[in-house]
Design a protein around this motif. Structure first.
Motif, PDB file in Angstrom:
ATOM      1  N   ALA A 117      -3.840   9.284   2.994  1.00  0.00           N
ATOM      2  CA  ALA A 117      -2.596   9.876   3.492  1.00  0.00           C
ATOM      3  C   ALA A 117      -1.733   8.830   4.181  1.00  0.00           C
ATOM      4  O   ALA A 117      -2.240   7.858   4.732  1.00  0.00           O
ATOM      5  N   GLY A 118      -0.428   9.076   4.136  1.00  0.00           N
ATOM      6  CA  GLY A 118       0.504   8.257   4.912  1.00  0.00           C
ATOM      7  C   GLY A 118       0.871   6.955   4.239  1.00  0.00           C
ATOM      8  O   GLY A 118       0.457   6.662   3.119  1.00  0.00           O
ATOM      9  N   GLY A 119       1.651   6.177   4.939  1.00  0.00           N
ATOM     10  CA  GLY A 119       2.053   4.864   4.433  1.00  0.00           C
ATOM     11  C   GLY A 119       1.141   3.796   4.993  1.00  0.00           C
ATOM     12  O   GLY A 119       0.329   4.079   5.870  1.00  0.00           O
ATOM     13  N   THR A 120       1.229   2.609   4.472  1.00  0.00           N
ATOM     14  CA  THR A 120       0.468   1.499   5.061  1.00  0.00           C
ATOM     15  C   THR A 120       1.432   0.615   5.847  1.00  0.00           C
ATOM     16  O   THR A 120       2.647   0.734   5.710  1.00  0.00           O
ATOM     17  N   SER A 127       5.148  10.350   5.707  1.00  0.00           N
ATOM     18  CA  SER A 127       4.746  10.963   6.978  1.00  0.00           C
ATOM     19  C   SER A 127       3.250  11.240   7.042  1.00  0.00           C
ATOM     20  O   SER A 127       2.689  11.435   8.113  1.00  0.00           O
ATOM     21  N   GLY A 128       2.610  11.299   5.869  1.00  0.00           N
ATOM     22  CA  GLY A 128       1.190  11.665   5.822  1.00  0.00           C
ATOM     23  C   GLY A 128       0.960  13.162   5.664  1.00  0.00           C
ATOM     24  O   GLY A 128      -0.174  13.612   5.495  1.00  0.00           O
ATOM     25  N   LYS A 129       2.050  13.957   5.704  1.00  0.00           N
ATOM     26  CA  LYS A 129       1.885  15.428   5.712  1.00  0.00           C
ATOM     27  C   LYS A 129       1.176  15.942   4.462  1.00  0.00           C
ATOM     28  O   LYS A 129       0.327  16.819   4.544  1.00  0.00           O
ATOM     29  N   GLN A 130       1.557  15.411   3.285  1.00  0.00           N
ATOM     30  CA  GLN A 130       0.938  15.919   2.057  1.00  0.00           C
ATOM     31  C   GLN A 130      -0.556  15.602   2.031  1.00  0.00           C
ATOM     32  O   GLN A 130      -1.368  16.437   1.662  1.00  0.00           O
ATOM     33  N   HIS A 160      -3.243   5.999   7.767  1.00  0.00           N
ATOM     34  CA  HIS A 160      -2.721   5.171   8.865  1.00  0.00           C
ATOM     35  C   HIS A 160      -2.575   6.094  10.072  1.00  0.00           C
ATOM     36  O   HIS A 160      -2.578   7.314   9.924  1.00  0.00           O
ATOM     37  N   PRO A 161      -2.498   5.546  11.289  1.00  0.00           N
ATOM     38  CA  PRO A 161      -2.400   6.421  12.467  1.00  0.00           C
ATOM     39  C   PRO A 161      -1.078   7.188  12.455  1.00  0.00           C
ATOM     40  O   PRO A 161      -0.038   6.668  12.822  1.00  0.00           O
TER      41      PRO A 161
END
Ligand code: CTP
Length: 414
Positions: A199-202, A217-220, A240-241
């Motif tokens: 999830a999310g970006g790096t 955003s990591g939401k999906q 990612h955090p």
């Protein structure tokens, strides 16, 4: 979410100051679609009223007055058997001890005995002041209950009503809800399966304070982790955090760079049945990361980029070594030629399924609440899903993943 929909939850509330949080818990469970009946012990009634619960659940809240009333002898059996889960939050040391010994001296404990006898799952969220939880008598009760299959949510360590600190704080309602989700999900369609979800970006460092990232955003990915847990899967969430609350029950591995994500994913795949790569992994990283902060007086930095590792590419190469791995799913974030590009990625990354996402649309893709996915399968099938919330999209995708796993299992037994 689906696992709570139309489920009968029996919420027992006992006499602790944490009883006020039980109202929020009842409200959250109701919002998730559960049918929540509440039983208050006489001590709980000193902290909170049945009306509070009836107001948030729209259903009955029972007290000992009902035990001695007209319906008396069948009420506890009916409630205990009808429930999909008996959840006692807060559960005091007193009630814990009574349950351990099978005492049945109020509507809640008599119902718990009937529920336990009928095989209804029981989940307890203890709440007690410093020293009480660690007391050998309480610990003996906890052990005895665990041996009988009763599950526990918490307690947490922290500040108590007495001002002392220790182990015994009731978990927050959202965490208890997470434990209830796991209890209800047991035996779901993905029970026994281990899914790795990213999830999310790096974040690719430039210097000690700056990095290159993207708008994911990591939401999906988090919604997918939740949907997988609701289907009964074991979940490793590599992310990612994000600051999004990690779903209770998921094993979270925090990473920052594409390289760290690659290592975390490959490590987790050793014993995984599926991989869903929802993360927006960097394609490029800084070739020479500065060990010190880049300063203005040194002029505008010339930052040279190089290719970051392609996680799915590596998984495709190493796939024969992952003996348990059955299904690999990718996402294609595209702003043009959606289906052509997605089909090319499906083939080049040797995926079983790719979820194509048109990020040029204002209502889909990065940092919004909705997605409009088109699913492309390795066998040539295509399925266009309507615009839906990311949680619904996650459920829809998980259904397809479950079906692919079943097809795989059938093909191996032929
Ligand atoms: N992906 C990956 N490793 C990367 C980049 C992407 O594993 N370094 C995964 C993503 O998680 C996603 C899929 O590959 O599941 C497609 O990602 P996308 O960014 O759409 O495609 P790329 O392969 O990076 O190609 P491009 O950016 O050129 O469209």
């Amino acid at each position: 979410m689906a696992v709570f929909k139309q489920k009968h939850l029996l919420l027992g509330v006992t006499g602790s100051i944490a009883a006020y949080k039980a109202a929020e818990l009842a409200s959250r469970l109701t919002q998730q679609g559960a049918l929540v009946d509440v039983i208050l012990t006489p001590a709980a009634e000193k902290f909170i009223t049945p009306l509070t619960f009836q107001s948030v659940t729209g259903r009955r809240a029972y007290t000992d007055a009902d035990l001695w009333g007209g319906e008396a002898h069948v009420l506890h059996v009916g409630l205990g058997r009808a429930a999909d889960l008996l959840l006692i939050a807060p559960c005091t040391a007193n009630t814990l001890a009574r349950l351990a010994h099978g005492l049945a001296d109020n509507l809640l404990t008599v119902t718990a005995l009937a529920a336990g006898g009928a095989g209804t799952p029981i989940l307890l969220a203890p709440a007690m002041d410093a020293g009480m939880y660690e007391h050998p008598a309480t610990q003996a009760s906890v052990r005895a209950l665990r041996e009988r299959g009763v599950e526990f949510a918490g307690p947490a360590a922290g500040r108590m009503a007495s001002g002392l600190s220790g182990l015994g704080r009731m978990l927050e309602p959202v965490e208890i809800l997470g434990h209830a989700r796991l209890a209800l999900a047991r035996g779901g369609p993905l029970a026994g399966r281990h899914l790795v979800i990213t999830a999310g970006g790096t974040q690719e460092p430039i210097d000690p304070v700056r990095y290159l990232t993207n708008r994911s955003s990591g939401k999906q990915g988090y919604a997918l982790a939740l949907a997988a847990l609701e289907a009964g899967a074991q979940v490793t969430l590599v992310t990612h955090p994000t600051g999004l609350g990690a779903p209770v029950g998921a094993q979270v591995v925090e990473v920052r760079t594409a390289q760290e994500m690659l290592e975390a994913v490959l490590g987790a795949l050793e014993n995984a049945d599926g991989l869903i790569m929802a993360a927006a992994v960097a394609d490029f990283r800084v070739k020479r990361v500065s060990g010190h902060k880049l300063k203005k007086q040194d002029g505008i930095p010339q930052i040279e980029l190089e290719a970051a590792p392609d996680v799915l590419g590596a998984v495709a190469r190493l796939r024969p070594g992952f003996s348990r791995l059955k299904v690999v799913v990718g996402f294609a974030a595209e702003s043009q030629d959606l289906l052509e590009n997605a089909a090319a990625k499906l083939a080049s990354k040797q995926l079983d399924l790719i979820a194509a996402n048109d990020i040029s649309a204002v209502d889909a893709g990065f940092a919004v609440e909705t997605n409009r996915l088109t699913l492309l399968f390795a066998d040539g099938r295509r399925e266009a899903l309507p615009l839906m919330g990311k949680d619904e999209a996650a459920e829809a995708l998980l259904e397809r993943v479950t079906a692919l796993m079943e097809t795989y299992a059938r093909s191996r037994t032929l």
